[in-house]
Design an enzyme around this catalytic site. Structure first.
Site, mmCIF file in Angstrom:
data_model
loop_
_atom_site.group_PDB
_atom_site.id
_atom_site.type_symbol
_atom_site.label_atom_id
_atom_site.label_comp_id
_atom_site.label_asym_id
_atom_site.label_seq_id
_atom_site.Cartn_x
_atom_site.Cartn_y
_atom_site.Cartn_z
ATOM 1 N N ASN B 99 60.720 -9.107 16.702
ATOM 2 C CA ASN B 99 59.338 -9.445 16.343
ATOM 3 C C ASN B 99 58.282 -8.579 17.012
ATOM 4 O O ASN B 99 58.316 -8.773 18.170
ATOM 5 C CB ASN B 99 59.129 -10.725 16.082
ATOM 6 C CG ASN B 99 57.769 -11.213 15.245
ATOM 7 O OD1 ASN B 99 56.895 -11.067 15.585
ATOM 8 N ND2 ASN B 99 58.174 -11.412 14.141
ATOM 9 N N CYS B 130 50.173 -12.497 12.026
ATOM 10 C CA CYS B 130 49.634 -13.919 12.759
ATOM 11 C C CYS B 130 48.250 -14.258 12.813
ATOM 12 O O CYS B 130 47.465 -13.299 13.036
ATOM 13 C CB CYS B 130 49.933 -13.455 14.305
ATOM 14 S SG CYS B 130 49.658 -14.777 15.489
ATOM 15 N N GLY B 217 56.056 -25.901 8.689
ATOM 16 C CA GLY B 217 56.768 -27.072 8.568
ATOM 17 C C GLY B 217 56.822 -27.515 7.049
ATOM 18 O O GLY B 217 56.487 -26.626 6.329
ATOM 19 N N GLY B 243 59.590 -20.961 5.958
ATOM 20 C CA GLY B 243 58.432 -21.939 5.703
ATOM 21 C C GLY B 243 59.023 -23.262 5.229
ATOM 22 O O GLY B 243 59.272 -23.573 4.071
ATOM 23 N N THR B 266 59.966 -24.323 12.501
ATOM 24 C CA THR B 266 59.379 -25.662 13.174
ATOM 25 C C THR B 266 60.441 -26.625 13.320
ATOM 26 O O THR B 266 60.305 -27.555 14.274
ATOM 27 C CB THR B 266 58.219 -26.168 12.164
ATOM 28 O OG1 THR B 266 57.192 -25.285 12.210
ATOM 29 C CG2 THR B 266 57.678 -27.505 12.925
HETATM 30 C C1 LIG Z 1 54.803 -22.488 17.505
HETATM 31 C C2 LIG Z 1 55.025 -21.202 16.511
HETATM 32 C C3 LIG Z 1 54.889 -19.962 17.121
HETATM 33 C C4 LIG Z 1 55.204 -18.773 16.017
HETATM 34 N N1 LIG Z 1 55.165 -17.537 16.758
HETATM 35 C C5 LIG Z 1 55.415 -16.502 15.951
HETATM 36 C C6 LIG Z 1 55.507 -15.263 16.165
HETATM 37 O O1 LIG Z 1 55.378 -15.020 17.379
HETATM 38 N N2 LIG Z 1 55.662 -14.224 15.492
HETATM 39 C C7 LIG Z 1 55.811 -14.259 13.995
HETATM 40 O O2 LIG Z 1 56.151 -13.548 13.313
HETATM 41 N N3 LIG Z 1 55.808 -15.789 13.557
HETATM 42 C C8 LIG Z 1 55.491 -16.736 14.512
HETATM 43 N N4 LIG Z 1 55.351 -18.103 14.105
HETATM 44 C C9 LIG Z 1 55.687 -18.222 12.582
HETATM 45 C C10 LIG Z 1 57.192 -18.640 12.249
HETATM 46 O O3 LIG Z 1 58.176 -17.544 12.560
HETATM 47 C C11 LIG Z 1 57.540 -18.918 10.729
HETATM 48 O O4 LIG Z 1 57.157 -17.957 9.923
HETATM 49 C C12 LIG Z 1 56.669 -20.003 10.225
HETATM 50 O O5 LIG Z 1 56.394 -21.147 11.143
HETATM 51 C C13 LIG Z 1 57.035 -20.700 9.043
HETATM 52 O O6 LIG Z 1 58.199 -21.181 8.834
HETATM 53 P P1 LIG Z 1 58.424 -23.158 9.507
HETATM 54 O O7 LIG Z 1 57.886 -23.718 8.390
HETATM 55 O O8 LIG Z 1 60.224 -22.978 9.268
HETATM 56 O O9 LIG Z 1 58.174 -22.987 10.762
HETATM 57 C C14 LIG Z 1 55.454 -19.046 14.992
HETATM 58 C C15 LIG Z 1 55.408 -20.429 14.265
HETATM 59 C C16 LIG Z 1 55.122 -21.470 15.255
HETATM 60 C C17 LIG Z 1 55.338 -22.813 14.704
#
Ligand SMILES: Cc1cc2nc3c(=O)[nH]c(=O)nc-3n(C[C@H](O)[C@H](O)[C@H](O)COP(=O)(O)O)c2cc1C
Ligand SMILES: Cc1cc2nc3c(=O)[nH]c(=O)nc-3n(C[C@H](O)[C@H](O)[C@H](O)COP(=O)(O)OP(=O)(O)OC[C@H]3O[C@@H](n4cnc5c(N)ncnc54)[C@H](O)[C@@H]3O)c2cc1C
Ligand code: FES
Lengths: 259, 313
Positions: B99, B130, B217, B243, B266
């Protein structure tokens, strides 16, 4: 070894104003060793709240595979935890983090254990282990008011206990630091856990040659993967060096990190 | 297990399940819990040219069914990732998706050029979404022209296929998706977090030190599903969906919407064993759906062929 396990509730007892003592039984007790480590608790079976809650391990009973946590009913998460009754299961991840270095206190030395509010619980297991090693233990614990006081008797099993309450309704009026200031002896080592202002006062290292503090920070994963819980180091207070409270801590040497 | 293997640009995966970027660090912590070679791939934490400390704490806040984070792309910087983190991951038989992030086009190009040369990096994920950094990042993800130009530049220097990570914080996600496809993107990953805020009643102030943060989440799953459903019908490059995924059923839902692989973010914090659990449960669900292979499911919610017969257990 970190394990995830559905632990059985042995008891969940109110021991003070909004303070609960939860005894859990599970195989992961075998992996617990250091006082000051914590467990990450899933308080609901559904999505609300979503994240786990970090709670310190207060007592480890390897013989019967049980451990104790003590928590304050504060928000939604801990309110749900307070509703658990004996026989129910709680999803636990742990043990996590690095606890207090018990071996830093040698036999015959004096240790002061300082706990503020829900910083008191890890001091119980610490006092137990130190006393087993022949260290003299003095506990100094602080609370808001009389009804919030807990574990005075339990800690007294291992040495003298001094209590302070902010409103003066029990013990000495004021903060734990007021009690410490009145001591006319130097301890060899200090261990502390409690609210940030208290930790800042103790971080000065004024109360003993060796000082260890347990920190709190909002957490995501609890295992070092999400970078939610970082703090700066004292050596490089504005730079890129960092420590994670969950996996490098929660216990740090005084002067190691920016509190 | 062959019913789960998938092929998308740069990635021949034994299964379509991978941890999402930022939710798995560089794998070290989770390697103490299970064998990382079980995973389809790993999306590692965002890397910027220089080390970043990120935002002040508190960096996380909660909301029913979700969490807000404002980590601020904390990472050890390009050099350390290239020399230490990626080589450490070589002990596992698992492809890495790197990434990449930055504030300027040059930042992205520098990181892409170097990380795409790491032997285990099989694809790049261009993070133009981001919400937690002041410059760059999401600025590229909300302007189709900027997004397209950046994709082109990164494609020019990258040794491996480039996936572009889309932000849901736009009014027309299809427009951005088409723009990056035109820019040469080999695939899309979506969605990143939704910008949000929580206020503490006792202080009257936002809980997060950064004030705003990215919502992730289960609460964002319907948004992700809808966006993948729309985008997958308008582009011809594959989508890695994410997501709010918590279960094998969720993964199937993302495939039906139009995804070709799935990432879990998450939920790794709540159940650190979630990825291997999902991988184990997927074959049975495929069987219930009467599907021989998971890739048959991609886009089945909108493709004009016979409906699937789902047999409840
Ligand atoms: C604590 C945290 C840190 C994250 N850091 C990054 C990151 O460094 N680069 C990125 O592209 N997405 C980052 N994300 C986004 C996740 O990769 C993902 O796209 C997003 O959380 C949705 O998926 P989820 O609902 O399963 O968490 C981050 C998400 C969380 C919760
Ligand atoms: C290493 C560690 C050990 C702890 N040990 C204990 C203990 O032994 N006994 C005890 O009562 N409390 C302890 N705490 C604090 C405890 O985690 C919080 O009181 C608890 O998370 C509050 O959850 P809630 O849902 O009831 O409150 P809410 O205020 O509704 O929680 C909202 C969010 O903020 C987080 N949060 C709130 N307060 C704190 C806090 N002080 N520290 C970290 N996160 C917080 C919650 O985890 C949650 O994500 C510890 C915290 C840490 C970091
Ligand atoms: S809580 Fe995730 S790194 Fe500490």
């Amino acid at each position: 070894m970190i394990k995830q396990e559905n632990c059985r509730v042995v008891s969940n007892t109110q021991i003070g104003d909004n303070i609960f003592e939860l005894v859990l039984s599970g195989e992961l007790t075998a992996n617990m060793s250091e006082p000051g480590q914590f467990v990450h608790v899933k308080v609901s079976n559904g999505f609300d709240p979503l994240l786990r809650r970090p709670i310190s391990i207060a007592a480890i009973e390897k013989e019967n595979s049980t451990f104790t946590i003590i928590y304050r009913r504060q928000g939604r998460g801990t309110a749900l935890l307070a509703e658990k009754s004996a026989g129910e299961e709680v999803d636990i991840l742990g043990p996590l983090g690095n606890g207090f270095p018990v071996m830093e206190a040698a036999q015959g030395q004096t240790a002061i254990l300082i706990g503020g509010g829900v910083g008191v619980p890890p001091m119980y297991e610490l006092a137990k282990q130190l006393a087993q090693n022949g260290v003299s233990v003095i506990s100094v614990i602080g609370f808001q008011t009389e009804s919030a006081v807990f574990y005075e008797k339990e800690l007294a099993r291992f040495g003298e206990v001094y209590v302070a309450t902010v409103d003066g309704s029990y013990g000495r009026k004021g903060f734990v630091t007021d009690i410490l200031a009145g001591f006319d002896f130097q301890a060899d080592i200090v261990f502390a856990c409690g609210p940030t202002p208290m930790l800042r006062a103790i971080d000065t290292g004024n109360f003993a040659p060796k000082t260890y503090l347990s920190l709190e920070e909002r957490m995501g994963c609890g295992i070092g993967a999400c970078f939610a819980c970082v703090c700066h180091t004292k050596e490089d207070p504005h730079g890129y060096t960092y420590k994670k409270v969950c996996s490098d801590g929660p216990v740090f040497k005084a002067g190691e990190v920016v509190i | 297990m062959s019913s789960l293997s998938i092929q998308i640009p740069g990635l021949n995966l034994r299964n379509p399940v991978m941890p999402a970027s930022g939710c798995f660090g560089f794998g070290k912590e989770f390697s103490q819990l299970y064998d990382l070679s079980l995973l389809g791939a790993i999306m590692v934490k965002a890397t910027t040219p220089e080390p970043r400390f990120g935002n002040p704490t508190p960096r996380v806040a909660e909301t029913p069914g979700g969490m807000l984070n404002a980590i601020g792309l904390q990472n050890p910087g390009l050099e350390k990732v290239f020399i230490e983190e990626l080589p450490w991951l070589e002990q596992f038989d698992v492809p890495i998706i790197a990434n990449i992030a930055g504030s300027t086009e040059d930042d992205y190009v520098a990181v892409a050029e170097q990380l795409s040369q790491a032997p285990n990096v099989k694809a790049l994920e261009l993070n133009i979404s981001c919400p937690n950094v002041k410059t760059g990042g999401i600025a590229f993800g909300t302007d189709p022209d900027l997004a397209k130009a950046l994709t082109k530049k990164v494609k020019n220097v990258s040794e491996v296929p480039v996936y572009v990570k889309l932000s849901p914080n736009v009014s027309d996600i299809v427009k951005i998706a088409r723009a990056v496809e035109e820019g040469g993107a080999d695939g899309l990953t979506m969605i990143n977090t939704l910008l949000g805020m929580r206020i503490d009643l006792t202080t009257g102030q936002p809980i997060l030190a950064n004030k705003t943060g990215g919502l992730s989440g289960p609460s964002i799953k319907p948004v992700a599903i809808r966006m993948i459903y729309e985008v997958s019908q308008q582009v011809s490059i594959p989508i890695i969906g994410m997501g709010g995924i918590q279960s094998a059923e969720d993964v199937v839902e993302f495939f039906l919407a139009g995804a070709s692989a799935a990432a879990v973010g998450t939920q790794n914090f709540i159940d650190p064993f979630v990825c291997p659990k999902i991988i184990e449960e997927l074959p049975e669900i495929l069987q219930r759906l009467g599907a021989d292979h998971i890739s048959e499911l991609t886009g089945r919610s909108w493709k004009k062929n016979e409906r699937l017969a789902y047999h409840r257990p």
